[in-house]
Design an enzyme around this catalytic site. Structure first.
Site, PDB file in Angstrom:
ATOM      1  N   ASN A  62     -10.889 -35.069 -20.184  1.00 25.29           N
ATOM      2  CA  ASN A  62     -10.145 -35.156 -18.916  1.00 25.29           C
ATOM      3  C   ASN A  62     -10.886 -35.909 -17.820  1.00 25.29           C
ATOM      4  O   ASN A  62     -10.293 -36.678 -17.063  1.00 25.29           O
ATOM      5  CB  ASN A  62      -9.722 -33.768 -18.449  1.00 25.29           C
ATOM      6  CG  ASN A  62     -10.888 -32.913 -18.059  1.00 25.29           C
ATOM      7  OD1 ASN A  62     -11.944 -32.953 -18.684  1.00 25.29           O
ATOM      8  ND2 ASN A  62     -10.729 -32.129 -17.014  1.00 25.29           N
ATOM      9  N   LYS A  81     -21.843 -35.861 -27.474  1.00 26.10           N
ATOM     10  CA  LYS A  81     -20.634 -35.986 -28.290  1.00 26.10           C
ATOM     11  C   LYS A  81     -19.421 -36.104 -27.383  1.00 26.10           C
ATOM     12  O   LYS A  81     -19.046 -35.155 -26.707  1.00 26.10           O
ATOM     13  CB  LYS A  81     -20.454 -34.760 -29.205  1.00 26.10           C
ATOM     14  CG  LYS A  81     -19.349 -35.041 -30.216  1.00 26.10           C
ATOM     15  CD  LYS A  81     -18.652 -33.787 -30.679  1.00 26.10           C
ATOM     16  CE  LYS A  81     -17.245 -33.600 -30.231  1.00 26.10           C
ATOM     17  NZ  LYS A  81     -16.312 -34.702 -30.213  1.00 26.10           N
ATOM     18  N   GLU A  88     -19.149 -24.813 -19.342  1.00 25.30           N
ATOM     19  CA  GLU A  88     -18.204 -25.118 -18.255  1.00 25.30           C
ATOM     20  C   GLU A  88     -16.815 -25.088 -18.871  1.00 25.30           C
ATOM     21  O   GLU A  88     -16.442 -26.003 -19.603  1.00 25.30           O
ATOM     22  CB  GLU A  88     -18.488 -26.515 -17.671  1.00 25.30           C
ATOM     23  CG  GLU A  88     -19.819 -26.645 -16.971  1.00 25.30           C
ATOM     24  CD  GLU A  88     -19.830 -25.986 -15.603  1.00 25.30           C
ATOM     25  OE1 GLU A  88     -18.810 -25.399 -15.191  1.00 25.30           O
ATOM     26  OE2 GLU A  88     -20.878 -26.046 -14.944  1.00 25.30           O
ATOM     27  N   CYS A  99     -10.147 -29.477 -14.429  1.00 28.54           N
ATOM     28  CA  CYS A  99     -10.504 -28.055 -14.570  1.00 28.54           C
ATOM     29  C   CYS A  99     -10.284 -27.299 -13.278  1.00 28.54           C
ATOM     30  O   CYS A  99      -9.813 -26.168 -13.288  1.00 28.54           O
ATOM     31  CB  CYS A  99     -11.940 -27.915 -15.058  1.00 28.54           C
ATOM     32  SG  CYS A  99     -13.120 -28.826 -14.060  1.00 28.54           S
ATOM     33  N   GLU A 149     -23.847 -26.600 -13.154  1.00 26.23           N
ATOM     34  CA  GLU A 149     -24.244 -28.001 -13.274  1.00 26.23           C
ATOM     35  C   GLU A 149     -24.251 -28.594 -11.876  1.00 26.23           C
ATOM     36  O   GLU A 149     -23.834 -27.964 -10.919  1.00 26.23           O
ATOM     37  CB  GLU A 149     -23.229 -28.758 -14.145  1.00 26.23           C
ATOM     38  CG  GLU A 149     -23.244 -28.272 -15.572  1.00 26.23           C
ATOM     39  CD  GLU A 149     -22.552 -29.211 -16.541  1.00 26.23           C
ATOM     40  OE1 GLU A 149     -21.384 -29.527 -16.317  1.00 26.23           O
ATOM     41  OE2 GLU A 149     -23.201 -29.604 -17.524  1.00 26.23           O
TER      42      GLU A 149
HETATM   43  P1  NAD Z   1     -11.945 -28.803 -26.169  1.00 27.50           P
HETATM   44  O1  NAD Z   1     -12.680 -27.513 -26.134  1.00 27.50           O
HETATM   45  O2  NAD Z   1     -10.824 -28.954 -27.107  1.00 27.50           O
HETATM   46  O3  NAD Z   1     -12.947 -30.009 -26.473  1.00 27.50           O
HETATM   47  C1  NAD Z   1     -14.099 -30.243 -25.695  1.00 27.50           C
HETATM   48  C2  NAD Z   1     -15.137 -30.931 -26.560  1.00 27.50           C
HETATM   49  O4  NAD Z   1     -15.575 -29.997 -27.569  1.00 27.50           O
HETATM   50  C3  NAD Z   1     -14.623 -32.147 -27.318  1.00 27.50           C
HETATM   51  O5  NAD Z   1     -15.648 -33.122 -27.388  1.00 27.50           O
HETATM   52  C4  NAD Z   1     -14.335 -31.578 -28.694  1.00 27.50           C
HETATM   53  O6  NAD Z   1     -14.350 -32.553 -29.719  1.00 27.50           O
HETATM   54  C5  NAD Z   1     -15.467 -30.581 -28.851  1.00 27.50           C
HETATM   55  N1  NAD Z   1     -15.233 -29.515 -29.826  1.00 27.50           N
HETATM   56  C6  NAD Z   1     -14.042 -29.077 -30.312  1.00 27.50           C
HETATM   57  N2  NAD Z   1     -14.257 -28.077 -31.213  1.00 27.50           N
HETATM   58  C7  NAD Z   1     -15.584 -27.884 -31.277  1.00 27.50           C
HETATM   59  C8  NAD Z   1     -16.411 -26.998 -32.018  1.00 27.50           C
HETATM   60  N3  NAD Z   1     -15.897 -26.113 -32.881  1.00 27.50           N
HETATM   61  N4  NAD Z   1     -17.747 -27.056 -31.844  1.00 27.50           N
HETATM   62  C9  NAD Z   1     -18.293 -27.943 -30.974  1.00 27.50           C
HETATM   63  N5  NAD Z   1     -17.555 -28.822 -30.245  1.00 27.50           N
HETATM   64  C10 NAD Z   1     -16.215 -28.788 -30.393  1.00 27.50           C
HETATM   65  O7  NAD Z   1     -11.473 -29.073 -24.661  1.00 27.50           O
HETATM   66  P2  NAD Z   1     -10.605 -30.284 -24.099  1.00 27.50           P
HETATM   67  O8  NAD Z   1      -9.173 -30.038 -24.439  1.00 27.50           O
HETATM   68  O9  NAD Z   1     -11.231 -31.572 -24.518  1.00 27.50           O
HETATM   69  O10 NAD Z   1     -10.833 -30.150 -22.538  1.00 27.50           O
HETATM   70  C11 NAD Z   1      -9.993 -29.443 -21.680  1.00 27.50           C
HETATM   71  C12 NAD Z   1     -10.650 -28.155 -21.241  1.00 27.50           C
HETATM   72  O11 NAD Z   1     -11.900 -28.444 -20.601  1.00 27.50           O
HETATM   73  C13 NAD Z   1      -9.848 -27.403 -20.207  1.00 27.50           C
HETATM   74  O12 NAD Z   1      -9.865 -26.039 -20.509  1.00 27.50           O
HETATM   75  C14 NAD Z   1     -10.602 -27.666 -18.910  1.00 27.50           C
HETATM   76  O13 NAD Z   1     -10.398 -26.706 -17.907  1.00 27.50           O
HETATM   77  C15 NAD Z   1     -11.996 -27.686 -19.399  1.00 27.50           C
HETATM   78  N6  NAD Z   1     -12.873 -28.356 -18.432  1.00 27.50           N
HETATM   79  C16 NAD Z   1     -13.793 -27.605 -17.751  1.00 27.50           C
HETATM   80  C17 NAD Z   1     -14.610 -28.207 -16.795  1.00 27.50           C
HETATM   81  C18 NAD Z   1     -15.631 -27.420 -16.039  1.00 27.50           C
HETATM   82  O14 NAD Z   1     -16.549 -28.022 -15.502  1.00 27.50           O
HETATM   83  N7  NAD Z   1     -15.536 -26.100 -15.979  1.00 27.50           N
HETATM   84  C19 NAD Z   1     -14.495 -29.573 -16.554  1.00 27.50           C
HETATM   85  C20 NAD Z   1     -13.532 -30.303 -17.272  1.00 27.50           C
HETATM   86  C21 NAD Z   1     -12.743 -29.682 -18.224  1.00 27.50           C
END
Ligand code: NAD
Length: 476
Positions: free
Chosen positions: A146, A169, A244, A278, A457
């Site tokens: 995002n 990654k 996060e 987020c 962070e």
């Molecule tokens: P996601 O958890 O699907 O993926 C995030 C990352 O994790 C990707 O690179 C993905 O390939 C990897 N991943 C997926 N499965 C994994 C596993 N089993 N082990 C290790 N890595 C794995 O999330 P998304 O859909 O890409 O992102 C959206 C989410 O991120 C929303 O919930 C959003 O609120 C959150 N977000 C949080 C913040 C924050 O700072 N708190 C900032 C931005 C986004």
């Protein structure tokens, strides 16, 4: 585009690829290697080898590299922003902000490098203690799609300044700008192998990184459920962890708020990045005395938003990033409609016809009177859908604001200082804005409470999470 390991562009060991698509047109932009556990092992080895030299440099020398890199990012910002819009979907204006924000982060950490040092503790007759800060070693950074550029900055800025090496990654739908940025850092003087980028799926590359015994810390940003999985895996070999995760930020508008400012705040707070942020405003609570006029004005402004390809001039909202993402949003809105859990004031479906049919668009949506325990209010809705609720007073607004499992951000819109203070004290969130939402400059710590995450962070605080103290005790 190839992934970067040890300063070189490499394909996957088994030769497989992931297609990167433009969500506004459905066209393939590029391909990246579908990496595996073996590729992670190669990257960790490169990081361990490069670590010996990088950690020996002074903090100021490392800071200078970050400064140089920021300059090069600024020079290339137009191309980088275009690439980000093509793979992520957001309007070019927002991509440009994000790329410049990345440069700001590098400059912030470059700037504090001369002032970051350890402590001398005088202990009287017992002696003196020198408390030094050491890097952790090789760290893993896992990032979502995002805000891939800003989140890369939040992780690599403090990690590199503290003397760590990294294996990053990216998300599989947005790896291109991350790879380009890693290349720019190398051109700016970052030694080969200090920052490696391995592309591939979460299950394969992500989990291999989390499980790798030489990786000392994982900084993960993403979904709560993935965060739980990462935590389980990282606990097995006692890795340091920053999580996060998701949020469902409340925005509270009191009856003394500057109305037009608050309307614009809600508009940007929710619909920036097509709602895929987020800390987006995900639940809006408006004081009953102003609810009718506020909602009318907001609805008018929402209907003025231009949806389209982020590369086109004047576009306010681009497509959602992936088909799965759009399906999730449509499913929550449809369920709300079918259960009679709120009235759709505008939007509620993808725009149809012409170029809309090729992209993953969804119309900006306002929902009135959503059920407090319905999906719209209890799940993290990661798209352009805003539920608006009426509240009789601040106490009930705070109560409703806290009625989720999240605690990332929140905002209170008022001209009364006491009201703002009461909201700050009462709302569970890592950041509470007053008359503002979303803004996170490099100076401030960022992170969630409750199920929104662990650790912080950004800002000076992030340096603590990428280093550990080591004490030299001098018994004179
Ligand atoms: P996601 O958890 O699907 O993926 C995030 C990352 O994790 C990707 O690179 C993905 O390939 C990897 N991943 C997926 N499965 C994994 C596993 N089993 N082990 C290790 N890595 C794995 O999330 P998304 O859909 O890409 O992102 C959206 C989410 O991120 C929303 O919930 C959003 O609120 C959150 N977000 C949080 C913040 C924050 O700072 N708190 C900032 C931005 C986004």
């Amino acid at each position: 585009m190839l992934m970067r390991i040890g300063g070189a562009g490499l394909a996957a060991e088994d030769g497989s690829w992931i297609r990167v698509m433009n969500p506004a047109t459905g066209e393939e932009i590029d391909r990246v290697p579908a990496g595996s556990g073996d590729d992670v092992a190669r990257a960790v080895e490169a990081a361990e080898t490069a670590g010996a030299g990088w950690r020996k440099k002074s903090m100021r020398e490392r800071g200078i590299v970050l400064f140089h890199a920021a300059g090069k990012v600024r020079e290339a910002h137009k191309d980088l922003a275009r690439l980000l819009t093509m793979e992520q979907g957001k309007p070019l204006r927002e991509s440009t902000d994000e790329v410049r924000g990345f440069a700001n982060i590098l400059e912030f950490y470059g700037g504090i490098s001369a002032a970051a040092h350890g402590d001398l503790v005088r202990l009287g007759a017992a002696g003196d203690a020198l408390v030094a800060r050491e890097p952790l070693g090789t760290c893993g950074a896992i990032i979502p799609w995002n805000m891939p550029v800003i989140i890369m900055g939040w992780k690599i800025g403090p990690a590199l300044l503290a003397g760590n090496t990294l294996v990053l990654k990216p998300a599989s739908t947005t790896p291109l700008t991350n790879i380009k940025l890693a290349q720019i850092l190398e051109e700016a003087g970052l030694p080969a192998g200090v920052l490696n980028v391995v592309t591939g799926s979460g299950e394969s590359v992500g989990e291999s990184l989390v499980k790798h015994p030489f990786v000392r810390k994982i900084s993960f940003t993403g979904d709560c459920a993935t965060g739980q999985r990462v935590r389980e895996l990282a606990t097995k070999n006692l890795k340091d962890l920053t999580l996060e995760l998701g949020g469902s930020d409340p925005m509270i508008v009191m009856d003394d708020a500057e109305l037009d400012t608050a309307v614009e705040g809600a508009l940007r707070g929710r619909f920036y990045n097509a709602g895929q942020t987020c800390t987006a405003v995900k639940r809006l609570f408006v004081h009953e005395k102003i609810a009718t006029v506020f909602t009318e004005r907001l609805k008018r402004r929402v209907e003025e938003l231009k949806v389209g390809n982020g590369l086109d001039a004047g576009v306010d909202i681009g497509p959602l990033n992936s088909p799965a993402q759009r399906e999730r949003i449509a499913a929550v809105v449809d369920a709300t409609r079918e259960a009679g859990e709120g009235e759709i004031l505008t939007g509620g479906c993808p725009p149809a016809g012409g170029s809309y049919d090729r992209g993953l668009f969804y119309g900006p949506t306002l929902v009135a009177g959503a059920a407090p325990d319905g999906r719209l209010m209890q799940e993290e809705v990661f798209g352009p859908v805003l539920p608006v609720m009426t509240v009789p007073d601040l106490d009930s607004a705070i109560r409703e604001a806290n009625r989720t499992r999240y605690g990332l951000g929140a905002s209170i819109w008022t001209t009364n200082l006491h009201t703002a203070r009461k909201a700050f004290d009462g709302i569970h969130a890592g950041i509470v804005w007053v008359n503002r939402h979303l803004t996170v400059p490099p100076e401030i710590p960022f992170g969630g409470m409750n199920e929104s995450g662990i650790g912080r962070e950004n800002g000076l605080h992030a340096m603590d999470s990428y280093s550990r103290t080591k004490t030299l005790f001098l018994g004179w």
